[in-house]
Design a protein around this motif. Structure first.
Motif, PDB file in Angstrom:
ATOM      1  N   GLN A  40       0.807  -1.217   0.000  1.00  0.00           N
ATOM      2  CA  GLN A  40       0.000   0.000   0.000  1.00  0.00           C
ATOM      3  C   GLN A  40       0.847   1.277   0.000  1.00  0.00           C
ATOM      4  O   GLN A  40       0.297   2.363   0.036  1.00  0.00           O
ATOM      5  CB  GLN A  40      -0.972   0.023   1.187  1.00  0.00           C
ATOM      6  CG  GLN A  40      -1.883  -1.198   1.276  1.00  0.00           C
ATOM      7  CD  GLN A  40      -2.710  -1.410   0.032  1.00  0.00           C
ATOM      8  OE1 GLN A  40      -3.117  -0.457  -0.613  1.00  0.00           O
ATOM      9  NE2 GLN A  40      -2.929  -2.665  -0.314  1.00  0.00           N
ATOM     10  N   GLN A  41       2.150   1.168  -0.013  1.00  0.00           N
ATOM     11  CA  GLN A  41       2.980   2.361  -0.093  1.00  0.00           C
ATOM     12  C   GLN A  41       3.308   2.657  -1.546  1.00  0.00           C
ATOM     13  O   GLN A  41       3.374   1.761  -2.376  1.00  0.00           O
ATOM     14  CB  GLN A  41       4.281   2.169   0.693  1.00  0.00           C
ATOM     15  CG  GLN A  41       4.069   2.053   2.190  1.00  0.00           C
ATOM     16  CD  GLN A  41       5.378   2.153   2.945  1.00  0.00           C
ATOM     17  OE1 GLN A  41       6.322   2.797   2.489  1.00  0.00           O
ATOM     18  NE2 GLN A  41       5.444   1.522   4.090  1.00  0.00           N
ATOM     19  N   THR A  42       3.556   3.933  -1.841  1.00  0.00           N
ATOM     20  CA  THR A  42       3.983   4.291  -3.185  1.00  0.00           C
ATOM     21  C   THR A  42       5.481   4.013  -3.316  1.00  0.00           C
ATOM     22  O   THR A  42       6.203   3.936  -2.312  1.00  0.00           O
ATOM     23  CB  THR A  42       3.733   5.779  -3.465  1.00  0.00           C
ATOM     24  OG1 THR A  42       4.609   6.566  -2.624  1.00  0.00           O
ATOM     25  CG2 THR A  42       2.282   6.151  -3.184  1.00  0.00           C
ATOM     26  N   ILE A  46       8.417   4.184  -0.352  1.00  0.00           N
ATOM     27  CA  ILE A  46       9.230   3.017  -0.016  1.00  0.00           C
ATOM     28  C   ILE A  46      10.705   3.377  -0.036  1.00  0.00           C
ATOM     29  O   ILE A  46      11.461   3.076   0.903  1.00  0.00           O
ATOM     30  CB  ILE A  46       8.942   1.864  -0.994  1.00  0.00           C
ATOM     31  CG1 ILE A  46       7.530   1.329  -0.773  1.00  0.00           C
ATOM     32  CG2 ILE A  46       9.964   0.735  -0.827  1.00  0.00           C
ATOM     33  CD1 ILE A  46       7.064   0.368  -1.843  1.00  0.00           C
ATOM     34  N   VAL A  47      11.151   4.042  -1.107  1.00  0.00           N
ATOM     35  CA  VAL A  47      12.565   4.422  -1.216  1.00  0.00           C
ATOM     36  C   VAL A  47      12.933   5.424  -0.123  1.00  0.00           C
ATOM     37  O   VAL A  47      14.026   5.359   0.447  1.00  0.00           O
ATOM     38  CB  VAL A  47      12.875   4.986  -2.615  1.00  0.00           C
ATOM     39  CG1 VAL A  47      14.309   5.506  -2.687  1.00  0.00           C
ATOM     40  CG2 VAL A  47      12.658   3.909  -3.680  1.00  0.00           C
ATOM     41  N   LYS A 184      14.468   0.930  -9.906  1.00  0.00           N
ATOM     42  CA  LYS A 184      13.284   0.634 -10.702  1.00  0.00           C
ATOM     43  C   LYS A 184      12.386  -0.303  -9.908  1.00  0.00           C
ATOM     44  O   LYS A 184      12.830  -1.350  -9.430  1.00  0.00           O
ATOM     45  CB  LYS A 184      13.658  -0.021 -12.038  1.00  0.00           C
ATOM     46  CG  LYS A 184      12.461  -0.172 -12.980  1.00  0.00           C
ATOM     47  CD  LYS A 184      12.886  -0.631 -14.367  1.00  0.00           C
ATOM     48  CE  LYS A 184      11.699  -0.684 -15.312  1.00  0.00           C
ATOM     49  NZ  LYS A 184      12.100  -1.100 -16.686  1.00  0.00           N
ATOM     50  N   LEU A 185      11.126   0.095  -9.746  1.00  0.00           N
ATOM     51  CA  LEU A 185      10.190  -0.696  -8.965  1.00  0.00           C
ATOM     52  C   LEU A 185       9.040  -1.183  -9.830  1.00  0.00           C
ATOM     53  O   LEU A 185       8.621  -0.503 -10.767  1.00  0.00           O
ATOM     54  CB  LEU A 185       9.623   0.118  -7.792  1.00  0.00           C
ATOM     55  CG  LEU A 185      10.613   0.463  -6.676  1.00  0.00           C
ATOM     56  CD1 LEU A 185      11.290   1.801  -6.941  1.00  0.00           C
ATOM     57  CD2 LEU A 185       9.916   0.500  -5.321  1.00  0.00           C
ATOM     58  N   ARG A 186       8.552  -2.350  -9.479  1.00  0.00           N
ATOM     59  CA  ARG A 186       7.443  -2.966 -10.196  1.00  0.00           C
ATOM     60  C   ARG A 186       6.359  -3.336  -9.197  1.00  0.00           C
ATOM     61  O   ARG A 186       6.661  -3.732  -8.062  1.00  0.00           O
ATOM     62  CB  ARG A 186       7.941  -4.214 -10.923  1.00  0.00           C
ATOM     63  CG  ARG A 186       6.854  -5.059 -11.565  1.00  0.00           C
ATOM     64  CD  ARG A 186       7.432  -6.363 -12.093  1.00  0.00           C
ATOM     65  NE  ARG A 186       6.390  -7.318 -12.432  1.00  0.00           N
ATOM     66  CZ  ARG A 186       6.599  -8.597 -12.686  1.00  0.00           C
ATOM     67  NH1 ARG A 186       7.827  -9.080 -12.655  1.00  0.00           N
ATOM     68  NH2 ARG A 186       5.599  -9.407 -12.965  1.00  0.00           N
ATOM     69  N   ASP A 193       2.031  -5.113  -3.541  1.00  0.00           N
ATOM     70  CA  ASP A 193       3.101  -4.229  -3.104  1.00  0.00           C
ATOM     71  C   ASP A 193       4.021  -3.888  -4.270  1.00  0.00           C
ATOM     72  O   ASP A 193       3.953  -4.479  -5.347  1.00  0.00           O
ATOM     73  CB  ASP A 193       3.917  -4.889  -1.979  1.00  0.00           C
ATOM     74  CG  ASP A 193       4.754  -6.070  -2.465  1.00  0.00           C
ATOM     75  OD1 ASP A 193       4.288  -6.774  -3.378  1.00  0.00           O
ATOM     76  OD2 ASP A 193       5.858  -6.273  -1.943  1.00  0.00           O
ATOM     77  N   TRP A 194       4.884  -2.900  -4.028  1.00  0.00           N
ATOM     78  CA  TRP A 194       5.922  -2.502  -4.978  1.00  0.00           C
ATOM     79  C   TRP A 194       7.258  -3.023  -4.475  1.00  0.00           C
ATOM     80  O   TRP A 194       7.572  -2.904  -3.287  1.00  0.00           O
ATOM     81  CB  TRP A 194       5.993  -0.984  -5.088  1.00  0.00           C
ATOM     82  CG  TRP A 194       4.802  -0.334  -5.716  1.00  0.00           C
ATOM     83  CD1 TRP A 194       3.645   0.033  -5.093  1.00  0.00           C
ATOM     84  CD2 TRP A 194       4.650   0.031  -7.091  1.00  0.00           C
ATOM     85  NE1 TRP A 194       2.784   0.603  -5.995  1.00  0.00           N
ATOM     86  CE2 TRP A 194       3.373   0.621  -7.232  1.00  0.00           C
ATOM     87  CE3 TRP A 194       5.468  -0.083  -8.217  1.00  0.00           C
ATOM     88  CZ2 TRP A 194       2.889   1.099  -8.452  1.00  0.00           C
ATOM     89  CZ3 TRP A 194       5.004   0.390  -9.432  1.00  0.00           C
ATOM     90  CH2 TRP A 194       3.731   0.976  -9.551  1.00  0.00           C
TER      91      TRP A 194
END
Length: 244
Positions: A40-42, A46-47, A184-186, A193-194
């Motif tokens: 649920q975090q963008t 997260i970063v 890079k996140l997916r 989640d990401w």
């Protein structure tokens, strides 16, 4: 609970010949479970959260880094492991040898088990090297600032569509240009989640670099996968490609 139910449902659809295929799937889905803390975090949040933890780790371990770097590497690994898909990253580096199709075409359960063991060893070696590479970059931080560049309109739209997105982290250093780290996140439906699927460190694409080295070693060892995996396992955290 949501991740657990999804894992159970997927596992029930896997047929009998393939206990080993189930093992392969469990390895992949295990990373989704680890990433659930980021649900649920963008990507940018997260970063940012990971960055805040890394700054504290740098401050804690800088006095002992020269004499005991492994302590810092271990802490960095603990921080980033829940949000990086090391399994997916490693399979991408392995190319066709990291696919479920390659596993299925092997002619015996023994061969499939042996390949799963290769994959586990390779993933551990890739993780060790990536953690050490990132740790060394982080230790160039001299106390000024580590900044996560805010999401622009284009990035926000990608996040809304749940498409892969890059997040930039800038590590400021005294008297030098900032060190840029692009993650890079997916988005993963299975874990809701990401997770990070690649890292570009100061214009060096680690995914591409590792894939090039894997293919180079495969050619050098005459296509012998065991020798390639042994090479990576022996190299461990050493970024040997950067030493050549």
């Amino acid at each position: 609970l949501q991740v657990s139910v999804k894992v159970q449902a997927v596992m029930q659809r896997v047929s009998g010949r393939s206990r080993l295929l189930r093992g392969w799937m469990m390895l992949a889905l295990g990373w989704a479970w680890q990433g659930a803390i980021a649900a649920q975090q963008t990507p940018h949040l997260i970063v940012q959260s990971v960055t805040d933890e890394l700054v504290l780790a740098i401050q804690q371990f800088r006095p002992t880094y020269e004499t005991a770097p492994d302590q810092f590497y271990a802490q960095v690994g603990q921080i980033i492991s829940p949000v990086i898909d090391f399994g997916g990253f490693s399979r991408a580096v392995m190319g066709e040898y990291g696919t479920s199709q390659y596993l299925r075409q092997l002619d015996s359960d023994q061969a499939r088990k042996r390949h799963l063991d290769r994959y586990q060893r390779f993933t551990a070696a890739v993780k060790a090297r990536m953690v050490q590479t990132l740790s060394k970059g982080l230790m160039t931080f001299s106390g000024e600032q580590i900044e996560v560049v805010p999401a622009d309109a284009a990035s926000q739209e990608l996040v809304k569509q749940r498409r892969p997105v890059s997040v930039t982290q800038l590590i400021y250093r005294r008297g030098e240009q900032p060190l840029a780290v692009n993650y890079k996140l997916r988005y993963y439906n299975q874990g809701d989640d990401w997770r990070m699927i690649n890292v570009v460190l100061n214009n060096i694409n680690l995914g591409k670099q590792y894939r090039t080295e894997f293919n180079s070693k495969l050619a050098e060892f005459g296509g012998d996968l065991d020798k390639v995996i042994d090479y990576w396992a022996h190299a461990g955290g050493e970024d040997v490609s950067a030493q050549r």
